[in-house]
Design a protein around this motif. Structure first.
Motif, PDB file in Angstrom:
ATOM      1  N   ALA A 146      22.524 -23.881  23.066  1.00  0.00           N
ATOM      2  CA  ALA A 146      23.421 -23.612  24.203  1.00  0.00           C
ATOM      3  C   ALA A 146      23.295 -22.183  24.736  1.00  0.00           C
ATOM      4  O   ALA A 146      23.671 -21.920  25.861  1.00  0.00           O
ATOM      5  N   GLY A 147      22.820 -21.266  23.923  1.00  0.00           N
ATOM      6  CA  GLY A 147      22.711 -19.884  24.370  1.00  0.00           C
ATOM      7  C   GLY A 147      24.056 -19.170  24.407  1.00  0.00           C
ATOM      8  O   GLY A 147      24.202 -18.131  25.017  1.00  0.00           O
ATOM      9  N   ARG A 148      25.069 -19.795  23.820  1.00  0.00           N
ATOM     10  CA  ARG A 148      26.388 -19.156  23.753  1.00  0.00           C
ATOM     11  C   ARG A 148      27.152 -19.828  22.610  1.00  0.00           C
ATOM     12  O   ARG A 148      26.817 -20.940  22.176  1.00  0.00           O
ATOM     13  N   ASN A 149      28.183 -19.151  22.173  1.00  0.00           N
ATOM     14  CA  ASN A 149      29.034 -19.738  21.136  1.00  0.00           C
ATOM     15  C   ASN A 149      30.112 -20.595  21.760  1.00  0.00           C
ATOM     16  O   ASN A 149      30.738 -20.193  22.734  1.00  0.00           O
ATOM     17  N   VAL A 150      30.320 -21.754  21.191  1.00  0.00           N
ATOM     18  CA  VAL A 150      31.449 -22.583  21.598  1.00  0.00           C
ATOM     19  C   VAL A 150      32.206 -22.893  20.310  1.00  0.00           C
ATOM     20  O   VAL A 150      31.713 -23.632  19.473  1.00  0.00           O
ATOM     21  N   PRO A 151      33.377 -22.310  20.122  1.00  0.00           N
ATOM     22  CA  PRO A 151      34.083 -22.565  18.868  1.00  0.00           C
ATOM     23  C   PRO A 151      34.489 -24.024  18.736  1.00  0.00           C
ATOM     24  O   PRO A 151      34.767 -24.686  19.744  1.00  0.00           O
TER      25      PRO A 151
END
Ligand code: HAM
Length: 435
Positions: free
Chosen positions: A309-314
């Motif tokens: 995703a290229g980002r964190n998703v908690p």
């Protein structure tokens, strides 16, 4: 010789030729009511906690689980059903559903619709494990996932929803084993300490742990092999090495649980067998069977990133093992799936009555009156015996005479009282008595 019986014999011989695949079971009619009860309870609890149903395919690309669950985990390395499609795509039967739910979250931009997104799923999972009691190659999970918020409030809510589900099914004296696996900041330091502890005795580790030592040292902590258990004493625990943020997160989760009177048990060796976890991990067990996890879950704030995703998703979630729950409930003789008494047993005597009988039975069912029959038994005595066995509240008896007179006999099975009522009032009279 009775030809019908003979045919039955031949058929049953024929039917026995094919068996279900090892480790995969039919859910038989005798267990149907318990399963239905479980779905109903699950739906109710999901609704109360505001989880919406979603479903992902049973088949996913192999890479999803390699990236999400982790290439070095037992699940991915040893337990997946993997094959190539005709189009030469490498696919796997899902061994779990958290990675697929996150895949779908990213693919369908589900973050736009709710924050956090709260979903539940239920269905079969597949793991090529050695079949034994409570361990199957096809089994079912009920899962809750909350994606898009890292607040410890949601870790606690996941635990509470799990306990609510299990207690609504009648399970008592449940225990929550809980731990943290830290984050990218504090976990590497802890892993180093752990390796230092094991270094001198590296040769004594089991074969699997010798590999884990290099690739996944946290898993050394929950190995069940005797030789590894012996080396566990004196091993450092992660609680002493947490960064401030992970420490605060854990403390808040525990505070939420305490405020809700949840009996939790810190277990510093609980690490779970999936690589996507960060911070909270937990399992729910019955107090008198602590070796069997009825449910397991935790937080997975890096999973989206693992999936590219290229980002964190908690995210945080849990999966409840349905077979394990139902087996445990059965061992405790809990009344899951005990059916209500059927309202009506409909008895027909004679061909003419049978013809009209189906119309009347359907009329009752359309009026939402649960109606049983056993017309194949033919004689009045045999059908009455079946009605007795089914413990029906009332029996309708419809014979040649009633057919002709447009009436029906209604017998109260508790009092034995019998009355004749006009067919035109059948539904009305039943409803009145069932009220
Ligand atoms: P898991 O611990 O691998 O976690 O499985 C959850 C539950 O599924 C177990 O506690 C057990 O009750 C049941 N289970 C697992 N394997 C088998 C088996 N072979 N036969 C019967 N029952 C089994 C997960 O699957 C994660 N997806 C949980 C999760 C959700 N973490 C975050 N969200």
């Amino acid at each position: 010789m009775n030809p019908e019986k003979n045919e039955e014999k031949t058929n049953s011989k024929k039917e026995a030729v094919f068996q279900s695949v090892r480790g995969m079971h039919d859910i038989l009619p005798k267990d149907g009511a318990a399963w239905m009860d479980m779905w109903n309870v699950g739906r109710e609890i999901s609704e109360l906690h505001d989880f919406t149903f979603m479903e992902t395919p049973i088949l996913e690309t192999l890479g999803l689980f390699e990236a999400g669950v982790g290439k070095m985990t037992d699940i991915v390395e040893k337990e997946m059903f993997v094959f190539k499609t005709r189009g030469k795509e490498d696919v796997a039967l899902r061994p779990e559903c958290t990675a697929p739910i996150m895949r779908s979250f990213l693919q369908n931009h589900l973050g736009h619709f709710a924050s956090p997104l709260k979903v539940f799923y239920a269905g079969p999972m597949f793991r090529y494990e050695r079949p034994q009691a409570g361990r199957y190659r096809q089994f079912h999970q009920w899962g809750f996932e909350i994606i898009g918020d890292g607040d410890p409030f949601y870790d606690a809510e996941i635990v509470l929803a799990t306990l609510h589900f299990l207690s609504a099914l009648g399970l008592k004296e449940l225990r929550v084993k809980i731990n943290t696996v830290g984050c990218r900041v504090c976990r590497p330091t802890y892993q180093k300490k752990l390796l230092q502890h094991y270094k001198a005795n590296k040769k004594e580790l089991c074969k699997d742990c010798a590999r884990r030592y290099e690739e996944n040292p946290l898993r050394l902590l929950d190995c069940k092999a005797q030789e590894c258990r012996e080396l566990l004493s004196g091993a450092p625990i992660i609680l002493d090495h947490l960064c401030q943020a992970c420490n605060a997160h854990l403390r808040q989760v525990l505070e939420f649980l305490e405020n809700n009177m949840v009996l939790y048990e810190p277990d510093p060796h609980l690490v779970r067998g999936l690589d996507y976890y960060s911070r909270t991990v937990f399992e729910v067990v019955a107090s008198d069977k602590p070796e069997t996890a009825l449910a397991g879950g935790g937080r997975y704030d890096y999973l989206a990133e693992f999936l590219g995703a290229g980002r964190n998703v908690p995210g945080v979630g849990v999966s409840i093992g349905i077979e394990r729950v139902l087996e445990y409930a059965a061992s405790k003789k809990l009344s899951i799936g005990r059916k209500d008494r059927p309202s009506i047993f409909f008895v027909v005597v004679g061909e003419e009555a049978k013809k009209k009988g189906l119309y009347l039975i359907q009329k009752l069912r359309l009026a939402r009156v649960r109606t049983l029959e056993s017309v194949g038994k033919k004689s009045l005595e045999n059908q009455m015996r079946a009605a007795n066995k089914a413990k029906a509240k009332f029996v309708f008896i419809f014979g040649q005479r009633e057919c002709f007179e447009e009436t029906i006999i209604m017998r109260n099975m508790d009092s034995g009282a019998q009355e004749t009522i006009p067919l035109s009032r059948m539904v009305e009279e039943v409803k009145k008595r069932l009220r």
